[in-house]
Design a protein around this motif. Sequence first.
Motif, PDB file in Angstrom:
ATOM      1  N   ARG A  52       0.840  -1.203   0.000  1.00 44.12           N
ATOM      2  CA  ARG A  52       0.000   0.000   0.000  1.00 44.12           C
ATOM      3  C   ARG A  52       0.869   1.245   0.000  1.00 44.12           C
ATOM      4  NH1 ARG A  52      -4.421   0.766   4.697  1.00 44.12           N
ATOM      5  NH2 ARG A  52      -5.157  -1.168   3.752  1.00 44.12           N
ATOM      6  N   SER A  55       2.692   1.605  -3.414  1.00 40.05           N
ATOM      7  CA  SER A  55       1.752   1.986  -4.468  1.00 40.05           C
ATOM      8  C   SER A  55       1.384   3.452  -4.371  1.00 40.05           C
ATOM      9  CB  SER A  55       0.497   1.117  -4.383  1.00 40.05           C
ATOM     10  OG  SER A  55       0.800  -0.237  -4.652  1.00 40.05           O
ATOM     11  N   CYS A  56       1.336   3.968  -3.162  1.00 34.86           N
ATOM     12  CA  CYS A  56       1.052   5.381  -2.956  1.00 34.86           C
ATOM     13  C   CYS A  56       2.242   6.248  -3.347  1.00 34.86           C
ATOM     14  CB  CYS A  56       0.687   5.614  -1.496  1.00 34.86           C
ATOM     15  SG  CYS A  56       0.129   7.284  -1.132  1.00 34.86           S
ATOM     16  N   PHE A 215       1.057   7.527   3.688  1.00 40.39           N
ATOM     17  CA  PHE A 215       1.282   6.466   2.707  1.00 40.39           C
ATOM     18  C   PHE A 215       0.384   5.260   2.938  1.00 40.39           C
ATOM     19  CE2 PHE A 215       5.208   8.926   2.625  1.00 40.39           C
ATOM     20  CZ  PHE A 215       5.315   9.158   1.268  1.00 40.39           C
ATOM     21  N   CYS A 218      -3.386   6.573   1.699  1.00 44.19           N
ATOM     22  CA  CYS A 218      -3.338   7.261   0.417  1.00 44.19           C
ATOM     23  C   CYS A 218      -4.676   7.171  -0.303  1.00 44.19           C
ATOM     24  CB  CYS A 218      -2.261   6.625  -0.461  1.00 44.19           C
ATOM     25  SG  CYS A 218      -1.856   7.585  -1.920  1.00 44.19           S
ATOM     26  N   ARG A 220      -7.369   7.165  -3.345  1.00 41.25           N
ATOM     27  CA  ARG A 220      -7.261   6.537  -4.662  1.00 41.25           C
ATOM     28  C   ARG A 220      -6.768   7.512  -5.724  1.00 41.25           C
ATOM     29  NH1 ARG A 220      -9.647   1.555  -4.834  1.00 41.25           N
ATOM     30  NH2 ARG A 220     -10.996   1.029  -3.083  1.00 41.25           N
ATOM     31  N   GLN A 223      -2.115   9.503  -5.710  1.00 42.70           N
ATOM     32  CA  GLN A 223      -0.931   8.670  -5.835  1.00 42.70           C
ATOM     33  C   GLN A 223       0.349   9.530  -5.943  1.00 42.70           C
ATOM     34  OE1 GLN A 223      -1.315   5.208  -5.691  1.00 42.70           O
ATOM     35  NE2 GLN A 223      -3.362   5.892  -5.141  1.00 42.70           N
ATOM     36  N   HIS A 224       1.480   8.837  -5.864  1.00 43.98           N
ATOM     37  CA  HIS A 224       2.795   9.436  -6.078  1.00 43.98           C
ATOM     38  C   HIS A 224       3.140  10.504  -5.046  1.00 43.98           C
ATOM     39  CE1 HIS A 224       2.459   7.354  -9.901  1.00 43.98           C
ATOM     40  NE2 HIS A 224       1.381   8.061 -10.186  1.00 43.98           N
ATOM     41  N   LEU A 225       2.801  10.253  -3.781  1.00 45.27           N
ATOM     42  CA  LEU A 225       3.103  11.246  -2.746  1.00 45.27           C
ATOM     43  C   LEU A 225       4.592  11.482  -2.608  1.00 45.27           C
ATOM     44  CD1 LEU A 225       0.635  10.393   0.160  1.00 45.27           C
ATOM     45  CD2 LEU A 225       0.393  12.093  -1.636  1.00 45.27           C
TER      46      LEU A 225
END
Length: 229
Positions: A52, A55-56, A215, A218, A220, A223-225
């Motif tokens: 998770r 992916s975040c 994170f 996150c 949906r 993303q890409h924090l």
Amino acid sequence: MAATLLLQAAPTSARDFLSRAVTPSSPPSPLASRLIRLAPRADPQVLRLAARALSCADPGAERLAVIDFSLPSTEQRLWVFDLARDRLLFRELVSHGQGSGDAMASEFSNIPDSHQSSIGLFRTLNSYEGSNGYSLRLEGLEPGVNDLAFQRAIVIHGADYVSKSFIERTGRLGRSYGCPAVRDEIAVPLIDSLKDSQYLFTYYPDPEWLAESAFLRCPRDGQHLAMQR
């Protein structure tokens, strides 16, 4: 979040909290399913959290390391995944900081000179030769939890106190100043597998971190924090 993270509940209560946090009744994500398949001896709920977080942060990452600090230092609690080639590269012993505990770690912080380990998501930086030999710099991505890692010189490096023989003599691994130290014999290939913008996820069942980590929560569409930092 408090600078020092303490788990006040009993281990069974922490595991119950973790079970609720990852919603085990829902199917694992494709990435989590891959991690669980590649590392069947790891706690699948920890791997779901690692998936998770990654992916975040960066769904396109090629490599991910996971440390489960809820396990004693006598167990192999570090896994390194090659996501691009769908394989497990390493399953290894790894140390925790002197200030985090004896054989079991229970205290974590972001405080300089605490000699404690930190939890959360890190991005790897460059490798270098330092006082501990070949080492890998880490950038903590979670404010108040691990974002002083670079300032604290929290790095991955090899150490002679990370070995089965040390465990046989003392009943635990030796402890670092907060760094995740690994066996000298595998330090170079392990570091080379993770250097230059890959990721490390270090876990401990701290309720506050589980509830508040960006994170792990996150959205949906958020993303890409880590890449936005």
